[in-house]
Design an enzyme around this catalytic site. Structure first.
Site, PDB file in Angstrom:
ATOM      1  N   HIS A 196       0.592  -1.235   0.053  1.00 29.50           N
ATOM      2  CA  HIS A 196       0.004  -0.106  -0.056  1.00 29.50           C
ATOM      3  C   HIS A 196       0.806   1.127   0.077  1.00 29.50           C
ATOM      4  O   HIS A 196       1.283   1.688   1.146  1.00 29.50           O
ATOM      5  CB  HIS A 196      -0.656   0.035   1.227  1.00 29.50           C
ATOM      6  CG  HIS A 196      -1.778   1.055   1.309  1.00 29.50           C
ATOM      7  ND1 HIS A 196      -3.205   1.213   2.106  1.00 29.50           N
ATOM      8  CD2 HIS A 196      -1.740   2.504   0.752  1.00 29.50           C
ATOM      9  CE1 HIS A 196      -3.660   2.317   1.956  1.00 29.50           C
ATOM     10  NE2 HIS A 196      -2.777   3.205   1.188  1.00 29.50           N
ATOM     11  N   HIS A 229       1.491   4.853  -2.405  1.00 28.56           N
ATOM     12  CA  HIS A 229       1.335   5.662  -3.517  1.00 28.56           C
ATOM     13  C   HIS A 229       2.518   6.302  -3.987  1.00 28.56           C
ATOM     14  O   HIS A 229       3.060   6.964  -3.390  1.00 28.56           O
ATOM     15  CB  HIS A 229       0.169   6.719  -3.189  1.00 28.56           C
ATOM     16  CG  HIS A 229      -1.176   6.366  -2.376  1.00 28.56           C
ATOM     17  ND1 HIS A 229      -2.153   6.377  -3.273  1.00 28.56           N
ATOM     18  CD2 HIS A 229      -1.512   5.929  -1.345  1.00 28.56           C
ATOM     19  CE1 HIS A 229      -3.253   5.671  -2.491  1.00 28.56           C
ATOM     20  NE2 HIS A 229      -2.845   5.637  -1.134  1.00 28.56           N
ATOM     21  N   HIS A 281      -9.318   1.499  -1.120  1.00 29.46           N
ATOM     22  CA  HIS A 281      -9.366   2.173   0.165  1.00 29.46           C
ATOM     23  C   HIS A 281     -10.594   1.971   0.674  1.00 29.46           C
ATOM     24  O   HIS A 281     -11.619   2.520   0.070  1.00 29.46           O
ATOM     25  CB  HIS A 281      -8.688   3.564   0.186  1.00 29.46           C
ATOM     26  CG  HIS A 281      -7.408   3.851  -0.167  1.00 29.46           C
ATOM     27  ND1 HIS A 281      -7.028   3.116  -1.059  1.00 29.46           N
ATOM     28  CD2 HIS A 281      -6.554   4.589   0.522  1.00 29.46           C
ATOM     29  CE1 HIS A 281      -5.569   3.374  -1.152  1.00 29.46           C
ATOM     30  NE2 HIS A 281      -5.248   4.457  -0.228  1.00 29.46           N
ATOM     31  N   GLU A 306     -10.743   4.145   6.269  1.00 25.96           N
ATOM     32  CA  GLU A 306      -9.887   4.837   6.724  1.00 25.96           C
ATOM     33  C   GLU A 306     -10.531   5.913   7.345  1.00 25.96           C
ATOM     34  O   GLU A 306     -10.229   6.235   8.819  1.00 25.96           O
ATOM     35  CB  GLU A 306      -9.066   5.343   5.467  1.00 25.96           C
ATOM     36  CG  GLU A 306      -7.616   6.474   6.129  1.00 25.96           C
ATOM     37  CD  GLU A 306      -7.051   7.041   4.655  1.00 25.96           C
ATOM     38  OE1 GLU A 306      -7.705   6.933   3.815  1.00 25.96           O
ATOM     39  OE2 GLU A 306      -5.686   7.408   5.075  1.00 25.96           O
ATOM     40  N   ASP A 331       1.845   3.959   2.967  1.00 26.54           N
ATOM     41  CA  ASP A 331       0.920   4.908   2.150  1.00 26.54           C
ATOM     42  C   ASP A 331       1.683   5.823   1.347  1.00 26.54           C
ATOM     43  O   ASP A 331       1.770   5.900   0.374  1.00 26.54           O
ATOM     44  CB  ASP A 331       0.189   5.347   3.485  1.00 26.54           C
ATOM     45  CG  ASP A 331      -1.407   5.746   2.804  1.00 26.54           C
ATOM     46  OD1 ASP A 331      -1.569   5.659   1.718  1.00 26.54           O
ATOM     47  OD2 ASP A 331      -2.182   6.337   3.625  1.00 26.54           O
ATOM     48  N   ASP A 332       2.058   7.048   2.089  1.00 27.32           N
ATOM     49  CA  ASP A 332       2.733   8.356   1.349  1.00 27.32           C
ATOM     50  C   ASP A 332       4.032   8.671   2.411  1.00 27.32           C
ATOM     51  O   ASP A 332       3.753   9.578   3.041  1.00 27.32           O
ATOM     52  CB  ASP A 332       1.614   9.281   1.368  1.00 27.32           C
ATOM     53  CG  ASP A 332       0.478   8.920   0.644  1.00 27.32           C
ATOM     54  OD1 ASP A 332       0.542   8.998  -0.729  1.00 27.32           O
ATOM     55  OD2 ASP A 332      -0.660   8.597   1.192  1.00 27.32           O
TER      56      ASP A 332
HETATM   57  N1  ADE Z   1      -4.241   9.167  -1.873  1.00 25.62           N
HETATM   58  C1  ADE Z   1      -2.959   9.080  -1.393  1.00 25.62           C
HETATM   59  N2  ADE Z   1      -3.047   8.488  -0.099  1.00 25.62           N
HETATM   60  C2  ADE Z   1      -4.076   8.320   0.369  1.00 25.62           C
HETATM   61  C3  ADE Z   1      -4.978   8.092   1.442  1.00 25.62           C
HETATM   62  N3  ADE Z   1      -4.045   7.806   2.513  1.00 25.62           N
HETATM   63  N4  ADE Z   1      -6.093   7.712   1.613  1.00 25.62           N
HETATM   64  C4  ADE Z   1      -7.071   8.272   0.337  1.00 25.62           C
HETATM   65  N5  ADE Z   1      -6.213   8.507  -0.878  1.00 25.62           N
HETATM   66  C5  ADE Z   1      -5.057   8.733  -0.821  1.00 25.62           C
HETATM   67 ZN    ZN Z   2      -3.652   4.934   0.504  1.00 20.58          ZN
END
Ligand code: ADE
Ligand code: ZN
Length: 339
Positions: free
Chosen positions: A16, A18, A196, A199, A277-278
């Site tokens: 997971h 991006h 997703h 969250e 994630d990011d």
């Molecule tokens: N796009 C990038 N990171 C995300 C996240 N944590 N939740 C939803 N969309 C995303």
């Molecule tokens: Zn994500």
């Protein structure tokens, strides 16, 4: 060896992530300069200082602004290569990464520009670092389903390069039910399906992801814990939840890492993987996410190793590849003396 070193050398997969969320400020400034784009921040420090989020939308506003710097195939290549160089040092063996084609198309960047840049870096990562990979394209759920359908059409010629489709962006008010048709088409075309869900959204969105989109994994899934029947269902079916601890605290899905529900998830028998994630925005890559939750599982190497095994079990790999990677974890664990 101490637990930190154990984490660093533990073989693991990222499921997971991006790729646009790996855009470190230093590289962003470099590419902005190369492309003659003025960033609305004086320097790297003031950009980083803006990474102070109260909820998902605060982050997404900055995330979409950041990706605006990406223009050429070389930019996408450089972004992806920088990521792979980093995780090659984190004992990451396999990555399944997301990209957001609509975030590029709406700025006039062709589907192929993003795809080819990302894909050729992934191929080089496999060749140089031995990191196997899958590429998953996500639909932006704040946009209409029509846009997602158009994007799916663009991806059709590249089914050999894109293994799956996902659903991301602003969750609240954008339930999976809005995307039933596009996911049905994607399934028919043979793509793996993830989304997703849970969250910031309610358990109902997780039910919809399962029953309307037929997801094979849930990205995040935190709100499942509000619904014991849903937890039982996810546990029984062993539907993987790709959990992202640092993301959860940075986006205030969880108020403090000490209160992260990972132990509860494991006790409930959920199939959990750890993910980043990011990472450029949330303060860490995969090893930092393992480190962040380590004390919550008593720094127990057997639990950390099980989380790593889960990352291979939940991957879109064939059984032989999974078994080989799981055996690497078994051998690694058997060889360690933790102090
Ligand atoms: N796009 C990038 N990171 C995300 C996240 N944590 N939740 C939803 N969309 C995303
Ligand atoms: Zn994500």
């Amino acid at each position: 060896m101490n637990i930190q070193q154990f984490i660093e050398h533990l073989p693991k997969a990222e499921l997971h992530l991006h790729i646009e969320g790996t855009f470190e400020p230093e590289l962003m400034f470099q590419l902005a300069e190369r492309n003659g784009i003025e960033l609305p921040y004086a320097d790297v420090e003031s950009l980083r200082a803006a990474y102070d989020f109260n909820e998902l939308q605060d982050f997404l506003d900055i995330y979409y602004q950041g990706m605006n710097v990406l223009r050429s195939e070389q930019d996408y290549y450089d972004l992806t290569w920088a990521y792979l160089e980093k995780v090659a040092k984190q004992s990451v063996r396999h990555v399944e990464i997301f990209f957001d084609p609509q975030g590029h198309l709406e700025r006039g960047v062709a589907f192929e520009t993003a795809l080819n840049g990302i894909y050729s870096a992934l191929e080089k990562g496999q060749e140089i670092h031995g990191i196997s990979f899958g590429l998953i394209m996500c639909f932006l759920r704040h946009l209409p389903e029509e846009d997602a359908l158009t994007t799916l059409e663009l991806a059709m010629p590249y089914r050999d390069k894109i293994i799956g489709v996902g659903l991301d962006s602003s969750e609240r008010g954008n339930p999976p039910s809005r995307f039933e048709r596009v996911f049905a088409k994607a399934r028919e075309a043979g793509f793996h399906i993830v989304a997703h869900a849970g969250e910031e959204g309610p358990p109902e969105y997780i039910y919809q992801a399962l029953d309307l989109l037929y997801v094979e994994r849930i990205d995040h899934g935190n709100s499942s814990l509000q619904d014991p029947a849903l937890v039982r269902r996810l546990a029984e079916a062993q539907i993987p939840l790709t959990v992202c601890p640092l993301s959860n605290t940075r986006l205030c899905v969880v108020d403090d890492m000490e209160n992260h529900p990972l132990p509860q998830m494991l006790e409930s028998g959920l199939m959990v993987t750890l993910n980043s994630d990011d990472p450029a925005y949330f303060g860490g890559y995969l090893n930092e996410n393992f480190s962040a939750i380590s004390s919550l599982v008593d720094n127990d190497p057997t639990i950390l190793a099980e989380l790593a095994r889960n990352s291979f079990r939940a991957a879109f790999l064939d059984e032989a590849q999974k078994n080989k990677l799981i055996a690497e974890v078994d051998n690694y664990l058997a060889d360690q003396q933790i102090n």
